[in-house]
Design an enzyme around this catalytic site. Structure first.
Site, PDB file in Angstrom:
ATOM      1  N   ASP A 158       0.830  -1.210   0.000  1.00 50.77           N
ATOM      2  CA  ASP A 158       0.000   0.000   0.000  1.00 50.77           C
ATOM      3  C   ASP A 158       0.866   1.263   0.000  1.00 50.77           C
ATOM      4  O   ASP A 158       1.954   1.266   0.574  1.00 50.77           O
ATOM      5  CB  ASP A 158      -0.900  -0.027   1.242  1.00 50.77           C
ATOM      6  CG  ASP A 158      -2.114   0.872   1.095  1.00 50.77           C
ATOM      7  OD1 ASP A 158      -2.323   1.433   0.001  1.00 50.77           O
ATOM      8  OD2 ASP A 158      -2.853   1.021   2.077  1.00 50.77           O
ATOM      9  N   GLY A 159       0.356   2.315  -0.621  1.00 57.45           N
ATOM     10  CA  GLY A 159       1.014   3.622  -0.570  1.00 57.45           C
ATOM     11  C   GLY A 159       1.636   4.070  -1.887  1.00 57.45           C
ATOM     12  O   GLY A 159       2.271   5.125  -1.944  1.00 57.45           O
ATOM     13  N   ASN A 160       1.420   3.287  -2.945  1.00 54.23           N
ATOM     14  CA  ASN A 160       2.010   3.662  -4.243  1.00 54.23           C
ATOM     15  C   ASN A 160       1.464   4.997  -4.751  1.00 54.23           C
ATOM     16  O   ASN A 160       2.205   5.832  -5.266  1.00 54.23           O
ATOM     17  CB  ASN A 160       1.719   2.585  -5.296  1.00 54.23           C
ATOM     18  CG  ASN A 160       2.368   1.259  -4.961  1.00 54.23           C
ATOM     19  OD1 ASN A 160       3.252   1.197  -4.126  1.00 54.23           O
ATOM     20  ND2 ASN A 160       1.909   0.195  -5.609  1.00 54.23           N
ATOM     21  N   ARG A 206       0.113   7.488  -3.009  1.00 52.36           N
ATOM     22  CA  ARG A 206       0.594   8.626  -2.196  1.00 52.36           C
ATOM     23  C   ARG A 206       2.061   8.943  -2.514  1.00 52.36           C
ATOM     24  O   ARG A 206       2.463  10.101  -2.578  1.00 52.36           O
ATOM     25  CB  ARG A 206       0.442   8.309  -0.700  1.00 52.36           C
ATOM     26  CG  ARG A 206      -0.902   8.753  -0.145  1.00 52.36           C
ATOM     27  CD  ARG A 206      -1.174   8.111   1.183  1.00 52.36           C
ATOM     28  NE  ARG A 206      -1.520   6.705   1.016  1.00 52.36           N
ATOM     29  CZ  ARG A 206      -1.519   5.810   1.994  1.00 52.36           C
ATOM     30  NH1 ARG A 206      -1.175   6.174   3.206  1.00 52.36           N
ATOM     31  NH2 ARG A 206      -1.866   4.569   1.754  1.00 52.36           N
ATOM     32  N   TRP A 207       2.851   7.902  -2.723  1.00 54.24           N
ATOM     33  CA  TRP A 207       4.272   8.095  -3.086  1.00 54.24           C
ATOM     34  C   TRP A 207       4.361   8.919  -4.363  1.00 54.24           C
ATOM     35  O   TRP A 207       5.169   9.855  -4.456  1.00 54.24           O
ATOM     36  CB  TRP A 207       4.926   6.727  -3.280  1.00 54.24           C
ATOM     37  CG  TRP A 207       6.389   6.738  -3.589  1.00 54.24           C
ATOM     38  CD1 TRP A 207       7.416   6.630  -2.690  1.00 54.24           C
ATOM     39  CD2 TRP A 207       6.996   6.840  -4.886  1.00 54.24           C
ATOM     40  NE1 TRP A 207       8.621   6.659  -3.345  1.00 54.24           N
ATOM     41  CE2 TRP A 207       8.398   6.784  -4.694  1.00 54.24           C
ATOM     42  CE3 TRP A 207       6.510   6.966  -6.186  1.00 54.24           C
ATOM     43  CZ2 TRP A 207       9.311   6.857  -5.753  1.00 54.24           C
ATOM     44  CZ3 TRP A 207       7.419   7.046  -7.239  1.00 54.24           C
ATOM     45  CH2 TRP A 207       8.798   6.994  -7.014  1.00 54.24           C
ATOM     46  N   HIS A 224       2.873   2.775  -8.807  1.00 54.02           N
ATOM     47  CA  HIS A 224       2.824   1.317  -8.967  1.00 54.02           C
ATOM     48  C   HIS A 224       4.106   0.820  -9.639  1.00 54.02           C
ATOM     49  O   HIS A 224       4.698  -0.171  -9.214  1.00 54.02           O
ATOM     50  CB  HIS A 224       1.610   0.898  -9.798  1.00 54.02           C
ATOM     51  CG  HIS A 224       0.301   1.279  -9.182  1.00 54.02           C
ATOM     52  ND1 HIS A 224       0.031   1.086  -7.843  1.00 54.02           N
ATOM     53  CD2 HIS A 224      -0.824   1.835  -9.714  1.00 54.02           C
ATOM     54  CE1 HIS A 224      -1.196   1.507  -7.586  1.00 54.02           C
ATOM     55  NE2 HIS A 224      -1.736   1.977  -8.699  1.00 54.02           N
ATOM     56  N   GLU A 259     -11.936  -5.815  -5.301  1.00 55.03           N
ATOM     57  CA  GLU A 259     -12.559  -4.482  -5.201  1.00 55.03           C
ATOM     58  C   GLU A 259     -11.811  -3.435  -6.036  1.00 55.03           C
ATOM     59  O   GLU A 259     -12.325  -2.345  -6.270  1.00 55.03           O
ATOM     60  CB  GLU A 259     -12.612  -4.013  -3.734  1.00 55.03           C
ATOM     61  CG  GLU A 259     -13.668  -4.722  -2.900  1.00 55.03           C
ATOM     62  CD  GLU A 259     -13.375  -6.204  -2.702  1.00 55.03           C
ATOM     63  OE1 GLU A 259     -12.211  -6.556  -2.433  1.00 55.03           O
ATOM     64  OE2 GLU A 259     -14.315  -7.014  -2.855  1.00 55.03           O
ATOM     65  N   ASN A 260     -10.587  -3.748  -6.459  1.00 56.19           N
ATOM     66  CA  ASN A 260      -9.797  -2.760  -7.199  1.00 56.19           C
ATOM     67  C   ASN A 260     -10.361  -2.469  -8.593  1.00 56.19           C
ATOM     68  O   ASN A 260      -9.953  -1.488  -9.239  1.00 56.19           O
ATOM     69  CB  ASN A 260      -8.324  -3.179  -7.296  1.00 56.19           C
ATOM     70  CG  ASN A 260      -7.555  -3.076  -5.987  1.00 56.19           C
ATOM     71  OD1 ASN A 260      -6.585  -3.786  -5.761  1.00 56.19           O
ATOM     72  ND2 ASN A 260      -7.974  -2.180  -5.095  1.00 56.19           N
ATOM     73  N   TRP A 261     -11.319  -3.276  -9.070  1.00 55.94           N
ATOM     74  CA  TRP A 261     -11.993  -2.964 -10.343  1.00 55.94           C
ATOM     75  C   TRP A 261     -12.743  -1.649 -10.259  1.00 55.94           C
ATOM     76  O   TRP A 261     -13.103  -1.069 -11.282  1.00 55.94           O
ATOM     77  CB  TRP A 261     -12.966  -4.090 -10.720  1.00 55.94           C
ATOM     78  CG  TRP A 261     -12.304  -5.406 -10.941  1.00 55.94           C
ATOM     79  CD1 TRP A 261     -12.314  -6.463 -10.081  1.00 55.94           C
ATOM     80  CD2 TRP A 261     -11.535  -5.829 -12.078  1.00 55.94           C
ATOM     81  NE1 TRP A 261     -11.595  -7.513 -10.614  1.00 55.94           N
ATOM     82  CE2 TRP A 261     -11.110  -7.146 -11.837  1.00 55.94           C
ATOM     83  CE3 TRP A 261     -11.164  -5.211 -13.278  1.00 55.94           C
ATOM     84  CZ2 TRP A 261     -10.334  -7.876 -12.741  1.00 55.94           C
ATOM     85  CZ3 TRP A 261     -10.392  -5.933 -14.184  1.00 55.94           C
ATOM     86  CH2 TRP A 261      -9.990  -7.246 -13.910  1.00 55.94           C
ATOM     87  N   GLU A 283       0.162 -12.310  12.985  1.00 57.50           N
ATOM     88  CA  GLU A 283       0.585 -11.067  13.617  1.00 57.50           C
ATOM     89  C   GLU A 283       0.633  -9.990  12.542  1.00 57.50           C
ATOM     90  O   GLU A 283       1.139 -10.229  11.437  1.00 57.50           O
ATOM     91  CB  GLU A 283       1.979 -11.224  14.245  1.00 57.50           C
ATOM     92  CG  GLU A 283       2.034 -12.222  15.382  1.00 57.50           C
ATOM     93  CD  GLU A 283       1.252 -11.772  16.608  1.00 57.50           C
ATOM     94  OE1 GLU A 283       1.125 -10.545  16.825  1.00 57.50           O
ATOM     95  OE2 GLU A 283       0.752 -12.643  17.343  1.00 57.50           O
TER      96      GLU A 283
HETATM   97  C1  FPP Z   1      -5.377  -2.985  -0.503  1.00 55.46           C
HETATM   98  O1  FPP Z   1      -5.803  -1.731  -0.540  1.00 55.46           O
HETATM   99  C2  FPP Z   1      -4.143  -3.023  -1.280  1.00 55.46           C
HETATM  100  C3  FPP Z   1      -4.017  -3.764  -2.373  1.00 55.46           C
HETATM  101  C4  FPP Z   1      -5.075  -4.641  -2.898  1.00 55.46           C
HETATM  102  C5  FPP Z   1      -2.749  -3.722  -3.072  1.00 55.46           C
HETATM  103  C6  FPP Z   1      -2.942  -3.121  -4.394  1.00 55.46           C
HETATM  104  C7  FPP Z   1      -1.594  -3.029  -5.007  1.00 55.46           C
HETATM  105  C8  FPP Z   1      -1.415  -2.418  -6.125  1.00 55.46           C
HETATM  106  C9  FPP Z   1      -2.561  -1.803  -6.816  1.00 55.46           C
HETATM  107  C10 FPP Z   1      -0.062  -2.253  -6.705  1.00 55.46           C
HETATM  108  C11 FPP Z   1       0.569  -3.517  -7.048  1.00 55.46           C
HETATM  109  C12 FPP Z   1       1.982  -3.232  -7.087  1.00 55.46           C
HETATM  110  C13 FPP Z   1       2.931  -4.060  -7.561  1.00 55.46           C
HETATM  111  C14 FPP Z   1       4.339  -3.656  -7.450  1.00 55.46           C
HETATM  112  C15 FPP Z   1       2.572  -5.343  -8.215  1.00 55.46           C
HETATM  113  P1  FPP Z   1      -7.088  -1.302  -1.324  1.00 55.46           P
HETATM  114  O2  FPP Z   1      -6.792   0.018  -1.913  1.00 55.46           O
HETATM  115  O3  FPP Z   1      -7.533  -2.389  -2.250  1.00 55.46           O
HETATM  116  O4  FPP Z   1      -8.115  -1.244  -0.119  1.00 55.46           O
HETATM  117  P2  FPP Z   1      -8.560   0.003   0.750  1.00 55.46           P
HETATM  118  O5  FPP Z   1      -9.528   0.725  -0.107  1.00 55.46           O
HETATM  119  O6  FPP Z   1      -9.170  -0.659   1.959  1.00 55.46           O
HETATM  120  O7  FPP Z   1      -7.330   0.777   1.074  1.00 55.46           O
END
Ligand code: FPP
Length: 243
Positions: free
Chosen positions: A25-27, A29-30, A42, A72-74, A209
């Site tokens: 997480d944090g790409n 914001r970076w 990313h 959910e990232n869709w 943990e």
């Molecule tokens: C969860 O946060 C984080 C993820 C599902 C990771 C997503 C990662 C990427 C998009 C980058 C992949 C990078 C590499 C180097 C392969 P969320 O944003 O899905 O959930 P949240 O809304 O609860 O924060």
């Protein structure tokens, strides 16, 4: 290829987590801190991913699960989704040979549904096939992955098998998850100071943990992974019992 072990001596080599999960997480914001588009964040995360793999290999970690795209990232903007699909495909193509040389077996957790482009599925299959014989460490990419979806898929398979309700228990459900042979994660690391599970390994992380480093994922390096392991080793795991 041997990855040199320069991890600090303070790490107890007899209590290294067998399985570590990472929420990268944090790409975004970076990138915005640098006035760059989120997608550049990313892209910068690739170096962190490779360094995390090296850090895990150096200590003999057996499973490393990386959350690369959630169910959910869709919901993210269409351009970012398209970028992430292409990025994951090209990352596999770029990195599979060096991961193979390091003895890493690449596997995936997630739904292979119609939304995942065919070219991405092809790269996933090629990476799996190329590395299938490796046994040093498993890198499990959680891709189009959701913990709820995984449990739903397990329940569907169990119901379809016609088993009676009385026979359904924890063990049977675990046997129907994406990787029945995968040990539960001992440690889950989520970068960027966010304290959420976000649907990651919901079933498997029941007694994991959690460590939440402040560092944004593109700046994460093996030393950050080792610091998380040191913190993990200071915890007392009780699994509901007494120590
Ligand atoms: C969860 O946060 C984080 C993820 C599902 C990771 C997503 C990662 C990427 C998009 C980058 C992949 C990078 C590499 C180097 C392969 P969320 O944003 O899905 O959930 P949240 O809304 O609860 O924060």
């Amino acid at each position: 290829m041997v990855v040199p072990d320069t991890a600090p001596r303070v790490i107890d080599r007899t209590r290294v987590p067998v399985h570590i999960g990472c929420v990268m997480d944090g790409n975004g914001r970076w990138a915005s801190q640098r006035g760059l588009p989120r997608t550049d964040g990313h892209a910068a995360g690739e170096v962190a991913l490779v360094d995390a793999v090296d850090g895990a290999l150096a200590l003999g970690v057996k499973w490393l699960t990386l959350y690369a795209f959630s169910t959910e990232n869709w919901r993210r903007p269409v351009d970012e989704v398209r970028f992430l699909m292409n990025f994951n495909r090209s990352l596999l193509r770029r990195r599979r040979d060096e991961l193979n040389d390091k003895g890493v077996r690449i596997v995936f957790s997630g739904r292979r549904d119609w939304r995942v482009p065919r070219g991405v599925l092809r790269q996933m299959d090629e990476a799996m096939e190329l590395t299938a014989h490796n046994s040093t460490m498993v890198m499990n990419m959680a891709f189009n992955y959701g913990g709820r979806a995984e449990i739903t898929d397990a329940v569907r398979a169990i119901v379809a098998s016609g088993v009676s309700a009385a026979k359904v228990d924890d063990k049977l459900i675990a046997q129907h998850l994406y990787h029945p042979d995968m040990p539960d994660p001992d440690l889950v690391v989520r970068t960027s100071g966010e304290h959420r599970t976000s649907n990651f390994l919901l079933w498997e992380a029941a007694y994991a943990e959690y460590v939440f480093p402040e560092v944004l994922w593109p700046d994460f390096r093996k030393e950050d992974l080792w610091a998380a392991i040191i913190e993990y080793q200071q915890r007392q795991r009780r699994y509901g019992g007494l120590s």
